[in-house]
Scaffold this motif. Structure first.
Motif, PDB file in Angstrom:
ATOM      1  N   SER A  91       0.852  -1.198   0.000  1.00  0.00           N
ATOM      2  CA  SER A  91       0.000   0.000   0.000  1.00  0.00           C
ATOM      3  C   SER A  91       0.885   1.245   0.000  1.00  0.00           C
ATOM      4  CB  SER A  91      -0.878  -0.005   1.256  1.00  0.00           C
ATOM      5  OG  SER A  91      -1.477   1.256   1.436  1.00  0.00           O
TER       6      SER A  91
ATOM      7  N   ASP B  36      -0.724   4.214   0.473  1.00  0.00           N
ATOM      8  CA  ASP B  36      -1.696   5.202   0.935  1.00  0.00           C
ATOM      9  C   ASP B  36      -1.068   6.138   1.968  1.00  0.00           C
ATOM     10  OD1 ASP B  36      -3.569   4.126  -0.669  1.00  0.00           O
ATOM     11  OD2 ASP B  36      -4.597   2.966   0.873  1.00  0.00           O
TER      12      ASP B  36
ATOM     13  N   ARG C  67      -4.912   7.172   5.882  1.00  0.00           N
ATOM     14  CA  ARG C  67      -5.701   6.057   5.334  1.00  0.00           C
ATOM     15  C   ARG C  67      -5.103   4.693   5.693  1.00  0.00           C
ATOM     16  NH1 ARG C  67      -8.937   7.042   0.515  1.00  0.00           N
ATOM     17  NH2 ARG C  67      -9.310   9.256   0.252  1.00  0.00           N
ATOM     18  N   GLU C  68      -4.014   4.703   6.436  1.00  0.00           N
ATOM     19  CA  GLU C  68      -3.340   3.440   6.752  1.00  0.00           C
ATOM     20  C   GLU C  68      -4.001   2.732   7.932  1.00  0.00           C
ATOM     21  OE1 GLU C  68       0.791   4.442   7.314  1.00  0.00           O
ATOM     22  OE2 GLU C  68       1.302   3.821   5.288  1.00  0.00           O
TER      23      GLU C  68
ATOM     24  N   HIS D 124      -7.433  -0.160  14.738  1.00  0.00           N
ATOM     25  CA  HIS D 124      -8.035  -1.101  13.785  1.00  0.00           C
ATOM     26  C   HIS D 124      -7.660  -2.540  14.133  1.00  0.00           C
ATOM     27  CE1 HIS D 124      -8.305   2.235  10.546  1.00  0.00           C
ATOM     28  NE2 HIS D 124      -9.508   1.955  10.972  1.00  0.00           N
TER      29      HIS D 124
ATOM     30  N   PRO E  50      -9.485  -0.155   6.600  1.00  0.00           N
ATOM     31  CA  PRO E  50      -8.942   0.188   5.277  1.00  0.00           C
ATOM     32  C   PRO E  50      -9.129  -0.990   4.319  1.00  0.00           C
ATOM     33  CG  PRO E  50      -7.370   0.728   7.008  1.00  0.00           C
ATOM     34  CD  PRO E  50      -8.477  -0.016   7.661  1.00  0.00           C
TER      35      PRO E  50
END
Length: 974
Positions: free
Chosen positions: A664, A666, A670-671, A676, A753
Motif C-alpha cells: 500500500s 496510501d 488512510r493506513e 483497527h 482500510p
C-alpha cells in the motif's frame, strides 16, 4: 579376524527389503515381507516393529500399537529395534514412549554414549527439562565432553524459562546454571562460542548486566565471532539495559565512523544523545570521557557529525551509502519533536529529499526510505515536491496520447518512485473521478511501455513495470469505493488478470485478486490463486486468514474443506517439527535459539487463526456429513469434541495475522492503525466464541440424543443425563451472553482500510438471524428433555410451549429465507452488478436448517417412545376416542412446515441457477467511456466468467446439501 569386523550383520541384510518397501510407500508388501521373515526368525524384534510401521501407515493403529508394545515390553537393546520403535511412536504422536525405551536400554547398557544421548534427545522431544539435566550430567560422567556438560546447563535454563514461579527461576535454576558455567570458566575449560553465548544468556536473564558486560569485553568475548559485530551488539544491548548512555553514545559514534551505513547504530546514537542532554551530563575534567572513547553531548556536535558523514559520501566517486542522508532526515524529525530550532542547520527537508531522490531514485528502496519522512513536508509544499522530483526523471518526447516514456529501467524506476510518492502524499486521492480515470490511462500506458524491458525475463521473474499495473488497480479500487460503480471493480480485475499473464509469479497481483474475488463472493478462483502463492510454513498462519475467512461463508464446501486443510496440516506438524529444531539446536550448540523455538511453538499453539480454522473445519464437516453419511453422534465422536472442555486459550490468544501483506502506498491518514488491529482481533475473537459454542452445543445435543431416558430422577443422575442437560444449559447461557457482546460490537460498524483486515462474519451472521434461530432451536432440545422426564400426562403447558417453539422456528427460517431473495448476479442497462451478501445469507440459512433438523431428529427420538407408551395404554383401556396429545400433532405439523421451507429454498436455488445460466456476459458493453482496449476487455470478461462460474458452483453445492437434508427430513417419523 580384523576383516570380519566389516562383515555385514545378517539381520541387516534380511531387513533391507522391508526398509525399501516402507521407504517407497509400499506398506502392504512391507507387512508381507515382515510376516515371511518372522516365520523363519520369530525372535527378530525389528521385523515385528517394521510390520507395525506398515500397519500404522495403512490405518491399523490398534494392531500396530499392540505389536509395538510386545517388543517394547522385552526392553530391546539392539539399535535397529530401538530406531524403528522411535519412528513408529513419533508417527503415532506418542514421543513419551520413546523415553521409556531408552530408559530401559540405558539401564541394561549403562556405559553406552549413544543410548544416553538418545535418551537425552527423547526427553528434549517431550520437554522433560529436569530429566534432561540429569541425563546430560550422566552422559558427561561417562564421556567428559564439554557439549554434554552444557546440555545439562541449558536444561537448567529451560527449567527457569518454563517455571510457573518466577522467583524459583531467579533463586534456584538460573543461579545453579551460573555456578556450573563459572566452574568451567575457573578451570579454563570453555572451548566454544556457544558456551560463551550460554553464559551471557544466563547472566542476562539473572539481570546481572555488569557481569554480562565483563564477559563480553573480557577474553571470553573474543570467542564471539560467528556473527558480524557480535561483541559490539551485545555491549550495546547491555549499555542500554544499564542506561550507560555515555558508553552507548561513544560506541555508536565509533562504529558509525567505521560503517556509516549501519542504521541501528544511528538510532542508538540519537537515543543516547538525547538521554545525555535530558540528564545534562557533562564530561569529566580529567581522564577519558568513558571506556569506549569520546562522547558527544550537544545537538551541534550531532549535526556536525551527520553533515560530515554526508559530505564524505558526496566526495566518493563510487555509489554513496543511504545511511547518512536518512540519518539527516531522522535527526530533523527528532529535533522537531523536541521543538529544537537547530534543525535549520541541517537544511530544508524538501531539498534533502530531492537530493536523496537524485542519488537513489532508481532503487526500489527509495519509496520506503522517503515515505517515513514525508510528514516533514508541509501540505503546501507537496505539489512542489512532486514537480521537483519530476524534473529529475528523464522521459522521452510526449506522443499522441500526451505521455513521455522512460528510455531505460533506471528512468522507469525513477518515474515509478514519483508516482508512488505522489500517492503516499495523498495527491492521487485528491483527484476527482475524471482525474483518476486519466491517471489510470497514464499508469496503464507506462505499464504496457515498460513490458518491453522485460521481454527476456523468466516466468519466475517480475516485470520491471509491474508496480504501475498494481497502482492502476489501487486507483480503480478508490473509484469503486467512492462512487459505488461496479464497472470499476470489473476493470480492476481485468487489469490484474492481464498483469498476471505477463508476470505469473507476482504475489501482489495474486493477493489483490484473491481479496477482490472474495469481496465479490467468488471463492472458486481463489483456491487456485492461493495454491499458486505456494505459501510456506509460518505463512499458513500469517496470511492463511485471507483464504479461510471466506472459505465456509460462500457455499463452496469442498474447496473450503481443502482450504482449512492447507492451514491445519502446518499447525499439526508444528509440534513435531519444532521438537526436531530443538534437538538440532542442542546438537550444534545453538543454545540461544532453543528458547526462540519454544516461544515459536507456543505462539503457533495459541494462534487465533489455528483456533478458527480448527473450529470451522469441524463445523463444516458436521454441516456437510452429519446425518448424511454418519449420524451426528458418530460424527462428533470421530472428531473427539468434548462439550465440557474448551481447548481454546482465550486468555493467551495470539493474533499472528500479517495485516500489511498487501502493498500500500496510501497516506498515513488512510493506513491501518493500532486501533483497527485491536478492534479486528476483538471482532474475530467474539465470532470464534460464537462458532466454538455452537460446535460444543451440537456435540452436547448429539450426546443428549443417544442417552437412555428413565423417569426415576436418581437413575437419571446415575446415567449422567441431567449432567448433560446442565452442560447444554450452561453453554446456551454462554452463547446468549456472547451474542449480546456481538451485537454491541456490530453496532460500532467499524470500517477497516480496504487493504487491511477483512471484516469478520459476525455482522452478517447477526443480520441474517441465523445465530438467534440456532440458539432457539437448541433451547427447544432442553424443553424436550424436560418433557421426556415429565411425561405426556402432566405436561399440558410444556407441550403448548414446545408447539409454540416449533412454529417459531419455522417462522424464523421463513424470515431468513426471505432475506436470501434477489439476484446474486444481474445485468442492468448493459452493466453487471453483484450482491454477494445474498450468497452469504443463503449459507447461514443452510447451516441453520441443519441445526434445526438435528433438533427435529432429537425431538423424534424423545416423542417416539412417549407415543408408543401412550398407544399401549390406549390398547389396555380400549380407548381409541381420546385426543392425540398436542405435542405429537405439533411435531407432525412442524416437520411438514420444515419440508415446505426446505422445498421453497430449493426452488429459490434452482431459480438462481437458471437465471445465472441464462445470463449472457457476451452481451455486455465494456469499452464505452473507459478507454479499454480489446485485449483488456478480454481479461475483464474472463474475470466475469470466473465470478459467474463460482456463483453457479456455490448454488449447486448448497442445492445438493439442501436436497440431502430434505431426504433426511422425510425419514423423521414418530
Amino acid at each position: 579376524m580384523a576383516a570380519r569386523g566389516h562383515v555385514q550383520d545378517p539381520n541387516d541384510r534380511r531387513l533391507r527389503p522391508i526398509y525399501d518397501y516402507l521407504d517407497n510407500g509400499n506398506n502392504k508388501m512391507a507387512i508381507q515381507q515382515a510376516d515371511k521373515l518372522l516365520k523363519k526368525h520369530k525372535d527378530l524384534h525389528c521385523a515385528k516393529v517394521l510390520k507395525a510401521i506398515g500397519l500404522q501407515r495403512t490405518g491399523k493403529q490398534d494392531e500396530a500399537f499392540s505389536l509395538a508394545q510386545e517388543v517394547a515390553t522385552l526392553e530391546p537393546t539392539d539399535d535397529n529395534s530401538l530406531q524403528a520403535l522411535t519412528i513408529l511412536y513419533r508417527e503415532m504422536h506418542h514421543p513419551e514412549l520413546v523415553t521409556k525405551l531408552y530408559e530401559a536400554a540405558v539401564k541394561k547398557v549403562p556405559l553406552s554414549e549413544e543410548y544416553h544421548s538418545h535418551l537425552f534427545m527423547a526427553y528434549a522431544r517431550v520437554g522433560e527439562y529436569k530429566k534432561m539435566q540429569q541425563a546430560g550430567m550422566a552422559l558427561y560422567k561417562i564421556v567428559p565432553k564439554n557439549p554434554y556438560y552444557f546440555w545439562s546447563v541449558m536444561s537448567l535454563v529451560m527449567q527457569a524459562i518454563s517455571a510457573q514461579d518466577e522467583k524459583l527461576a531467579q533463586t534456584m535454576f538460573l543461579p545453579l546454571a551460573e555456578r556450573m558455567v563459572e566452574k568451567m570458566v575457573k578451570e579454563e575449560k570453555i572451548e566454544a562460542e556457544a558456551e560463551v553465548q550460554l553464559y551471557f544468556m544466563i547472566l542476562e536473564r539473572l539481570g546481572k548486566c555488569v557481569e554480562a558486560l565483563d564477559v563480553v569485553r573480557g577474553p571470553l568475548g573474543e570467542k564471539l565471532t560467528s556473527e558480524l559485530r557480535s561483541r559490539e551488539n551485545k555491549c550495546m544491548m547491555m549499555y542500554q539495559r544499564l542506561q550507560l548512555w555515555p558508553e552507548c553514545n561513544a560506541l555508536s559514534y565509533k562504529l558509525l565512523l567505521k560503517n556509516p551505513d549501519d542504521w541501528q547504530f544511528y538510532l542508538s546514537y540519537f537515543d543516547s544523545l538525547f538521554h545525555l542532554m535530558d540528564k545534562s551530563w557533562s564530561q569529566p575534567e580529567e581522564g577519558e570521557h568513558c571506556v569506549e572513547g569520546p562522547v558527544q553531548t550537544t545537538v551541534a556536535e550531532a549535526v556536525k557529525f551527520v553533515v560530515d558523514r554526508m559530505e564524505e559520501q558526496d566526495k566518493k566517486e563510487s555509489r554513496p551509502l543511504r545511511g547518512p542522508y536518512l540519518a539527516c532526515l531522522e535527526l530533523i524529525h527528532r529535533l522537531r519533536q523536541r521543538g529544537c530550532p537547530d534543525e535549520k542547520e541541517l537544511g530544508d527537508p524538501l531539498e534533502l529529499m530531492v537530493q536523496f531522490f537524485g542519488k537513489f531514485g532508481d532503487k526500489p528502496c527509495c519509496i520506503t526510505d522517503l515515505k517515513i519522512y514525508l510528514h516533514l513536508l508541509p501540505p503546501e509544499q507537496r505539489s512542489q515536491f512532486k514537480k521537483r522530483l519530476g524534473e529529475l526523471v528523464p522521459l522521452g518526447e510526449a506522443g499522441e496520447d500526451g505521455f513521455g516514456f522512460p528510455g531505460d529501467t533506471k528512468a522507469l524506476q525513477r518515474h515509478l518512485c514519483v508516482c508512488q510518492l505522489s500517492r503516499a502524499l495523498g495527491l492521487q486521492h485528491a483527484l476527482d473521478t475524471e482525474g483518476k480515470l486519466r491517471l489510470i490511462t497514464e499508469l496503464k500506458a507506462h505499464y504496457h511501455h515498460g513490458l518491453q524491458f522485460g521481454k527476456s525475463c523468466l516466468k519466475t521473474e517480475l516485470q520491471f513495470s509491474d508496480m504501475y499495473c498494481l497502482m492502476a488497480a489501487h486507483v480503480y479500487v478508490d473509484l469503486w469505493t467512492e462512487t459505488g460503480d461496479e464497472n470499476m471493480l470489473w476493470q480492476c480485475l481485468g487489469v490484474l488478470e492481464e498483469g498476471l499473464s505477463f508476470s505469473p509469479s507476482n504475489a501482489q497481483f495474486k493477493l489483490l485478486l484473491l481479496l477482490l474475488f472474495c469481496r465479490l463472493g467468488a471463492f472458486q478462483p481463489v483456491v487456485d490463486l492461493y495454491s499458486s502463492l505456494d505459501a510456506k510454513h509460518v505463512q499458513h498462519d500469517t496470511i492463511g486468514y485471507l483464504l479461510t475467512r471466506y472459505a465456509g461463508s460462500l457455499g463452496q464446501f469442498a474447496a473450503a474443506s481443502q482450504s482449512c486443510n492447507f492451514s491445519l496440516r502446518f499447525f499439526h506438524s508444528n509440534q513435531k517439527d519444532t521438537s526436531e529444531y530443538i534437538i538440532q539446536a542442542y546438537k550444534y550448540g545453538a543454545f540461544e535459539k532453543i528458547p526462540e523455538f519454544i516461544a515459536f511453538r507456543t505462539r503457533l499453539n495459541q494462534s487465533l487463526h489455528f483456533a478458527q480454522v480448527r473450529t470451522e473445519r469441524m463445523l463444516l464437516d458436521l454441516y456437510t456429513e452429519a446425518d448424511v453419511t454418519l449420524s451426528l453422534e458418530e460424527s462428533v465422536k470421530a472428531m473427539g469434541v468434548c462439550p465440557e472442555e474448551d481447548d481454546i486459550p482465550w486468555d493467551n490468544m495470539r493474533d499472528n495475522r500479517d495485516l500489511t501483506v498487501l502493498v500500500s502506498w496510501d497516506p498515513k491518514d488512510r493506513e491501518l492503525t493500532e486501533e483497527h488491529r485491536r478492534l479486528s482481533l476483538e471482532e474475530e475473537s467474539v465470532w470464534l466464541k460464537v462458532r466454538s459454542l455452537t460446535l460444543r452445543l451440537l456435540a452436547s445435543l448429539a450426546l443428549l440424543g443417544h442417552a437412555p431416558s428413565p423417569r426415576n430422577s436418581d437413575k437419571t443422575n446415575e446415567n449422567g443425563i441431567s449432567a448433560k442437560s446442565s452442560t447444554l444449559q450452561t453453554l446456551l447461557s454462554q452463547l446468549d451472553q456472547t451474542l449480546e457482546t456481538a451485537a454491541q460490537i456490530t453496532e460500532k460498524q467499524t470500517q477497516y482500510p480496504f487493504l487491511g483486515p477483512p471484516s469478520s462474519r459476525l455482522a452478517s451472521a447477526l443480520s441474517s438471524g441465523s445465530c438467534h434461530c440456532q440458539a432457539s432451536a437448541l433451547q427447544l432440545s432442553l424443553t424436550l428433555r424436560e418433557l421426556e422426564t415429565t411425561g405426556l400426562d402432566d405436561s399440558t403447558e410444556l407441550q403448548t410451549q414446545i408447539c409454540n417453539a416449533f412454529k417459531s422456528s419455522v417462522a424464523q427460517l421463513q424470515e431468513m429465507l426471505s432475506r436470501c431473495k434477489g439476484e446474486v448476479l444481474e445485468m442492468k442497462d448493459g452493466r453487471l452488478t453483484t450482491r454477494p451478501s445474498l450468497l452469504e445469507t443463503l449459507v447461514f440459512f443452510v447451516e441453520t436448517v441443519c441445526v434445526v433438523l438435528w433438533v427435529a431428529s432429537y425431538s423424534a427420538s424423545v416423542l417416539r417412545p412417549l407415543k408408543s407408551s401412550l398407544q399401549k395404554k390406549k390398547k389396555k383401556k380400549k380407548d381409541s376416542s381420546s385426543a392425540m396429545p398436542v405435542v405429537l400433532c405439533g411435531f407432525q405439523e412442524w416437520t411438514g412446515s420444515l419440508q415446505g421451507v426446505v422445498t421453497q429454498a430449493l426452488d429459490h436455488v434452482k431459480g438462481q441457477e437458471a437465471s445465472l445460466t441464462a445470463l449472457k456476459l457476451a452481451a455486455l458493453t465494456l469499452e464505452e467511456g473507459y478507454s479499454q482496449t480489446q485485449e483488456e476487455c478480454g481479461f475483464t470478461r474472463a474475470a466475469m466468467d470466473k465470478v459467474q462460474s463460482s456463483y453457479l458452483g456455490s448454488l449447486q453445492e448448497l442445492g445438493d446439501l439442501l436436497r440431502k437434508r430434505a431426504d433426511s427430513l422425510k425419514s423423521l417419523k414418530i
